[in-house]
Design a protein around this motif. Structure first.
Motif, PDB file in Angstrom:
ATOM      1  N   ALA A 112       0.832  -1.203   0.000  1.00  0.00           N
ATOM      2  CA  ALA A 112       0.000   0.000   0.000  1.00  0.00           C
ATOM      3  C   ALA A 112       0.867   1.253   0.000  1.00  0.00           C
ATOM      4  O   ALA A 112       0.553   2.248  -0.660  1.00  0.00           O
ATOM      5  CB  ALA A 112      -0.925  -0.009   1.214  1.00  0.00           C
ATOM      6  N   PHE A 113       1.984   1.204   0.730  1.00  0.00           N
ATOM      7  CA  PHE A 113       2.895   2.351   0.767  1.00  0.00           C
ATOM      8  C   PHE A 113       3.502   2.595  -0.610  1.00  0.00           C
ATOM      9  O   PHE A 113       3.581   3.735  -1.078  1.00  0.00           O
ATOM     10  CB  PHE A 113       3.998   2.120   1.802  1.00  0.00           C
ATOM     11  N   ARG A 114       3.936   1.523  -1.271  1.00  0.00           N
ATOM     12  CA  ARG A 114       4.521   1.657  -2.607  1.00  0.00           C
ATOM     13  C   ARG A 114       3.499   2.194  -3.601  1.00  0.00           C
ATOM     14  O   ARG A 114       3.840   2.945  -4.514  1.00  0.00           O
ATOM     15  CB  ARG A 114       5.044   0.294  -3.076  1.00  0.00           C
ATOM     16  N   ASN A 115       2.248   1.820  -3.422  1.00  0.00           N
ATOM     17  CA  ASN A 115       1.196   2.307  -4.305  1.00  0.00           C
ATOM     18  C   ASN A 115       0.978   3.806  -4.123  1.00  0.00           C
ATOM     19  O   ASN A 115       0.767   4.530  -5.094  1.00  0.00           O
ATOM     20  CB  ASN A 115      -0.103   1.550  -4.026  1.00  0.00           C
ATOM     21  N   ARG A 116       1.061   4.276  -2.876  1.00  0.00           N
ATOM     22  CA  ARG A 116       0.865   5.695  -2.607  1.00  0.00           C
ATOM     23  C   ARG A 116       2.108   6.510  -2.939  1.00  0.00           C
ATOM     24  O   ARG A 116       2.017   7.653  -3.389  1.00  0.00           O
ATOM     25  CB  ARG A 116       0.488   5.912  -1.135  1.00  0.00           C
ATOM     26  N   PHE A 117       3.301   5.930  -2.727  1.00  0.00           N
ATOM     27  CA  PHE A 117       4.560   6.651  -2.970  1.00  0.00           C
ATOM     28  C   PHE A 117       5.432   5.837  -3.929  1.00  0.00           C
ATOM     29  O   PHE A 117       6.435   5.236  -3.521  1.00  0.00           O
ATOM     30  CB  PHE A 117       5.308   6.882  -1.646  1.00  0.00           C
ATOM     31  N   PRO A 118       5.090   5.798  -5.201  1.00  0.00           N
ATOM     32  CA  PRO A 118       5.818   4.953  -6.164  1.00  0.00           C
ATOM     33  C   PRO A 118       7.268   5.355  -6.398  1.00  0.00           C
ATOM     34  O   PRO A 118       8.064   4.539  -6.879  1.00  0.00           O
ATOM     35  CB  PRO A 118       4.990   5.102  -7.448  1.00  0.00           C
ATOM     36  N   ASP A 119       7.645   6.601  -6.071  1.00  0.00           N
ATOM     37  CA  ASP A 119       9.015   7.049  -6.312  1.00  0.00           C
ATOM     38  C   ASP A 119       9.936   6.809  -5.127  1.00  0.00           C
ATOM     39  O   ASP A 119      11.118   7.157  -5.175  1.00  0.00           O
ATOM     40  CB  ASP A 119       9.027   8.544  -6.663  1.00  0.00           C
ATOM     41  N   ILE A 120       9.408   6.253  -4.046  1.00  0.00           N
ATOM     42  CA  ILE A 120      10.232   5.941  -2.875  1.00  0.00           C
ATOM     43  C   ILE A 120      10.547   4.453  -2.892  1.00  0.00           C
ATOM     44  O   ILE A 120       9.645   3.614  -2.928  1.00  0.00           O
ATOM     45  CB  ILE A 120       9.515   6.319  -1.562  1.00  0.00           C
ATOM     46  N   ASN A 278      11.458   8.790   4.853  1.00  0.00           N
ATOM     47  CA  ASN A 278      11.299   8.050   6.101  1.00  0.00           C
ATOM     48  C   ASN A 278      10.151   8.596   6.937  1.00  0.00           C
ATOM     49  O   ASN A 278       9.437   7.841   7.599  1.00  0.00           O
ATOM     50  CB  ASN A 278      12.600   8.079   6.904  1.00  0.00           C
ATOM     51  N   GLN A 279       9.971   9.910   6.926  1.00  0.00           N
ATOM     52  CA  GLN A 279       8.847  10.504   7.646  1.00  0.00           C
ATOM     53  C   GLN A 279       7.527  10.012   7.059  1.00  0.00           C
ATOM     54  O   GLN A 279       6.577   9.698   7.788  1.00  0.00           O
ATOM     55  CB  GLN A 279       8.922  12.027   7.569  1.00  0.00           C
ATOM     56  N   ALA A 280       7.474   9.942   5.734  1.00  0.00           N
ATOM     57  CA  ALA A 280       6.252   9.469   5.073  1.00  0.00           C
ATOM     58  C   ALA A 280       5.964   8.018   5.448  1.00  0.00           C
ATOM     59  O   ALA A 280       4.824   7.640   5.727  1.00  0.00           O
ATOM     60  CB  ALA A 280       6.388   9.607   3.557  1.00  0.00           C
ATOM     61  N   PHE A 281       7.018   7.183   5.482  1.00  0.00           N
ATOM     62  CA  PHE A 281       6.840   5.776   5.840  1.00  0.00           C
ATOM     63  C   PHE A 281       6.405   5.637   7.292  1.00  0.00           C
ATOM     64  O   PHE A 281       5.498   4.853   7.606  1.00  0.00           O
ATOM     65  CB  PHE A 281       8.139   5.005   5.608  1.00  0.00           C
ATOM     66  N   LEU A 282       7.043   6.388   8.168  1.00  0.00           N
ATOM     67  CA  LEU A 282       6.712   6.340   9.595  1.00  0.00           C
ATOM     68  C   LEU A 282       5.251   6.704   9.829  1.00  0.00           C
ATOM     69  O   LEU A 282       4.519   5.999  10.542  1.00  0.00           O
ATOM     70  CB  LEU A 282       7.634   7.282  10.372  1.00  0.00           C
ATOM     71  N   GLU A 283       4.814   7.790   9.230  1.00  0.00           N
ATOM     72  CA  GLU A 283       3.425   8.234   9.398  1.00  0.00           C
ATOM     73  C   GLU A 283       2.449   7.220   8.818  1.00  0.00           C
ATOM     74  O   GLU A 283       1.403   6.931   9.400  1.00  0.00           O
ATOM     75  CB  GLU A 283       3.233   9.603   8.735  1.00  0.00           C
ATOM     76  N   PHE A 284       2.800   6.648   7.671  1.00  0.00           N
ATOM     77  CA  PHE A 284       1.912   5.688   7.005  1.00  0.00           C
ATOM     78  C   PHE A 284       1.756   4.424   7.844  1.00  0.00           C
ATOM     79  O   PHE A 284       0.641   3.925   8.049  1.00  0.00           O
ATOM     80  CB  PHE A 284       2.481   5.333   5.627  1.00  0.00           C
ATOM     81  N   VAL A 285       2.871   3.887   8.352  1.00  0.00           N
ATOM     82  CA  VAL A 285       2.830   2.654   9.135  1.00  0.00           C
ATOM     83  C   VAL A 285       2.075   2.848  10.443  1.00  0.00           C
ATOM     84  O   VAL A 285       1.270   2.007  10.850  1.00  0.00           O
ATOM     85  CB  VAL A 285       4.265   2.137   9.414  1.00  0.00           C
ATOM     86  N   CYS A 286       2.321   3.982  11.110  1.00  0.00           N
ATOM     87  CA  CYS A 286       1.631   4.249  12.369  1.00  0.00           C
ATOM     88  C   CYS A 286       0.133   4.441  12.146  1.00  0.00           C
ATOM     89  O   CYS A 286      -0.693   4.064  12.979  1.00  0.00           O
ATOM     90  CB  CYS A 286       2.227   5.476  13.050  1.00  0.00           C
ATOM     91  N   GLU A 287      -0.212   5.001  11.005  1.00  0.00           N
ATOM     92  CA  GLU A 287      -1.624   5.187  10.649  1.00  0.00           C
ATOM     93  C   GLU A 287      -2.316   3.830  10.493  1.00  0.00           C
ATOM     94  O   GLU A 287      -3.443   3.640  10.941  1.00  0.00           O
ATOM     95  CB  GLU A 287      -1.701   5.961   9.334  1.00  0.00           C
ATOM     96  N   GLN A 288      -1.613   2.861   9.900  1.00  0.00           N
ATOM     97  CA  GLN A 288      -2.167   1.511   9.743  1.00  0.00           C
ATOM     98  C   GLN A 288      -2.360   0.844  11.093  1.00  0.00           C
ATOM     99  O   GLN A 288      -3.337   0.149  11.335  1.00  0.00           O
ATOM    100  CB  GLN A 288      -1.261   0.645   8.859  1.00  0.00           C
ATOM    101  N   GLY A 289      -1.395   1.071  12.007  1.00  0.00           N
ATOM    102  CA  GLY A 289      -1.480   0.481  13.336  1.00  0.00           C
ATOM    103  C   GLY A 289      -2.676   1.009  14.111  1.00  0.00           C
ATOM    104  O   GLY A 289      -3.344   0.280  14.837  1.00  0.00           O
ATOM    105  N   ARG A 290      -2.993   2.300  13.930  1.00  0.00           N
ATOM    106  CA  ARG A 290      -4.144   2.887  14.638  1.00  0.00           C
ATOM    107  C   ARG A 290      -5.466   2.334  14.128  1.00  0.00           C
ATOM    108  O   ARG A 290      -6.463   2.341  14.834  1.00  0.00           O
ATOM    109  CB  ARG A 290      -4.132   4.412  14.470  1.00  0.00           C
ATOM    110  N   ASP A 291      -5.436   1.820  12.886  1.00  0.00           N
ATOM    111  CA  ASP A 291      -6.679   1.298  12.292  1.00  0.00           C
ATOM    112  C   ASP A 291      -7.009  -0.117  12.757  1.00  0.00           C
ATOM    113  O   ASP A 291      -8.086  -0.632  12.460  1.00  0.00           O
ATOM    114  CB  ASP A 291      -6.574   1.308  10.761  1.00  0.00           C
ATOM    115  N   ILE A 292      -6.045  -0.770  13.452  1.00  0.00           N
ATOM    116  CA  ILE A 292      -6.286  -2.149  13.880  1.00  0.00           C
ATOM    117  C   ILE A 292      -7.215  -2.175  15.101  1.00  0.00           C
ATOM    118  O   ILE A 292      -7.021  -1.425  16.029  1.00  0.00           O
ATOM    119  CB  ILE A 292      -4.950  -2.853  14.216  1.00  0.00           C
TER     120      ILE A 292
END
Length: 292
Positions: A112-120, A278-292
Motif C-alpha cells: 500500500a505504501f509503494r502504491n501511494r509513494f511509487p518514487d520511494i 522516512n517521515q512518510a513511511f513512519l506516518e503511514f505505518v503508524c496510521e495503519q497500526g491505529r486502524d487495527i
C-alpha cells in the motif's frame, strides 16, 4: 583529516579489508590505501594493524572509529537534508522488520505504501530484534520495528500495535482442552523455537529464567511454515503472535497464565535526520497500526 578519509576508514573497519572497502566505495584500492596512510600521518598514529592479509584496528583506531561513524552519519544526514530543501522528491527507506511481522503483518502495508509513494524505494531487512537495534544504532537502518523492552536512550520510538504471545499446539494436544497454560506446564513440553536473537525466543528465554527452568528446545528454525508444520504434527509446541495463526492452520492457541502482551514499536535514531521519505513511511505505518 577530511570526510573522505573517515569514510574510507569506516568501510575498512567494518569489512576488515582494504580491497572489499574499495569495491564497496567504488574507488581504486591504492586510493584507499593512500588516504588511510595520509590520515595516519596527519594524526601521528597507527590506526590499522596490517599483518599479512589480516586487517584489524589498533586501540587508537577503535577510538577513532567511534567518532568517525558519527561524523560520517552526520555528514550524510546534512547532505540529504540539503538535497530535500532543493526539492529532492525521490528517496529510499531502509527498514528492519522481524520475520514474524514481515511475513504476516507488513506485506499489505508495504504494498500500500509503494502504491501511494511509487518514487520511494523500500529496502527491507529481516532480522532479530537485537540485530535490528544494533543496525539502527550504527546507521545501517533508518527505521526498525522492535519490541519495546529495554530500549537505549539513543533511539526514539513510536508504538505500532500490541499483540498477545500465544501458546500454539496441535488440535489433539492436551492443552487444547485448557483455557490457559502456565509457564510450568509449558516448559514440560518439547518446544519448537526461533533461534536466539529474535523477540519470539527472547521472551521465552526470559520466561524460563523467571520460572527457574531450562527450556527443552527440540527444534530451532526461523521458518514460520516449518514451525507450524512441526507443531501441527505433534512433534512439539511453540509460541507465536495472535496474527500469525489463521483459521486454515490445524493449530490451537491458548493464552499464557498470566497472559503475555508485547508492545511493538518502530524506532529510529534520536540524533539522525529523518528524511521526508522516512517521515512518510513512519506516518503511514503508524496510521495503519491505529486502524487495527
Amino acid at each position: 583529516m577530511d570526510i573522505k578519509q573517515l569514510r574510507y576508514f569506516v568501510a575498512i573497519a567494518e569489512l576488515a579489508s582494504f580491497t572489499k572497502a574499495a569495491e564497496q566505495l567504488g574507488v581504486a584500492q591504492p586510493a584507499v590505501s593512500m588516504a588511510i596512510k595520509k590520515l595516519e600521518t596527519d594524526l601521528g598514529l597507527t590506526l590499522i594493524h596490517r599483518a599479512d592479509r589480516n586487517i584489524s584496528l589498533t586501540d587508537e583506531g577503535n577510538r577513532l572509529l567511534l567518532h568517525a561513524r558519527k561524523i560520517v552519519q552526520s555528514t550524510d544526514d546534512a547532505l540529504l537534508e540539503m538535497q530535500e530543501l532543493k526539492g529532492f522528491e525521490r528517496g529510499e527507506v531502509r527498514v528492519g522488520i522481524p520475520s514474524m511481522l514481515g511475513s504476516y503483518y507488513f506485506p499489505p502495508i508495504l504494498m500500500a505504501f509503494r502504491n501511494r509513494f511509487p518514487d520511494i524505494s523500500l529496502k527491507v531487512i529481516e532480522g532479530g530484534t537485537w540485530q535490528l537495534q544494533k543496525m539502527l544504532e550504527n546507521g545501517e537502518l533508518d527505521l526498525g520495528v522492535i519490541v519495546a523492552e529495554s530500549l537505549p536512550e539513543s533511539l526514539e520510538t513510536q508504538r505500532l500495535l500490541q499483540q498477545e504471545m500465544k501458546v500454539v499446539v496441535a488440535t489433539d494436544h492436551l492443552f487444547s482442552k485448557k483455557e490457559y497454560v502456565t509457564p510450568a506446564e509449558f516448559f514440560k513440553e518439547e518446544l519448537v523455537m526461533f533461534k536466539e536473537g529474535y523477540f519470539h525466543r527472547r521472551i521465552i528465554d526470559k520466561l524460563a529464567e523467571e520460572a527457574g527452568v531450562k527450556a527443552n528446545i527440540g527444534f530451532e528454525t526461523n521458518l514460520i511454515p516449518l514451525i507450524k508444520s512441526i507443531t501441527e504434527q505433534g512433534f512439539g509446541i511453540s509460541t507465536m503472535l495472535s496474527m500469525v495463526i489463521s483459521d486454515e492452520d490445524q493449530l490451537i492457541t491458548r493464552s499464557f497464565e498470566p497472559s503475555i502482551w508485547l508492545d511493538l514499536t518502530i524506532a529510529w535514531r534520536k540524533d539522525s535526520y529523518l528524511s521526508k521519505a522516512n517521515q512518510a513511511f513512519l506516518e503511514f505505518v503508524c496510521e495503519q497500526g491505529r486502524d487495527i
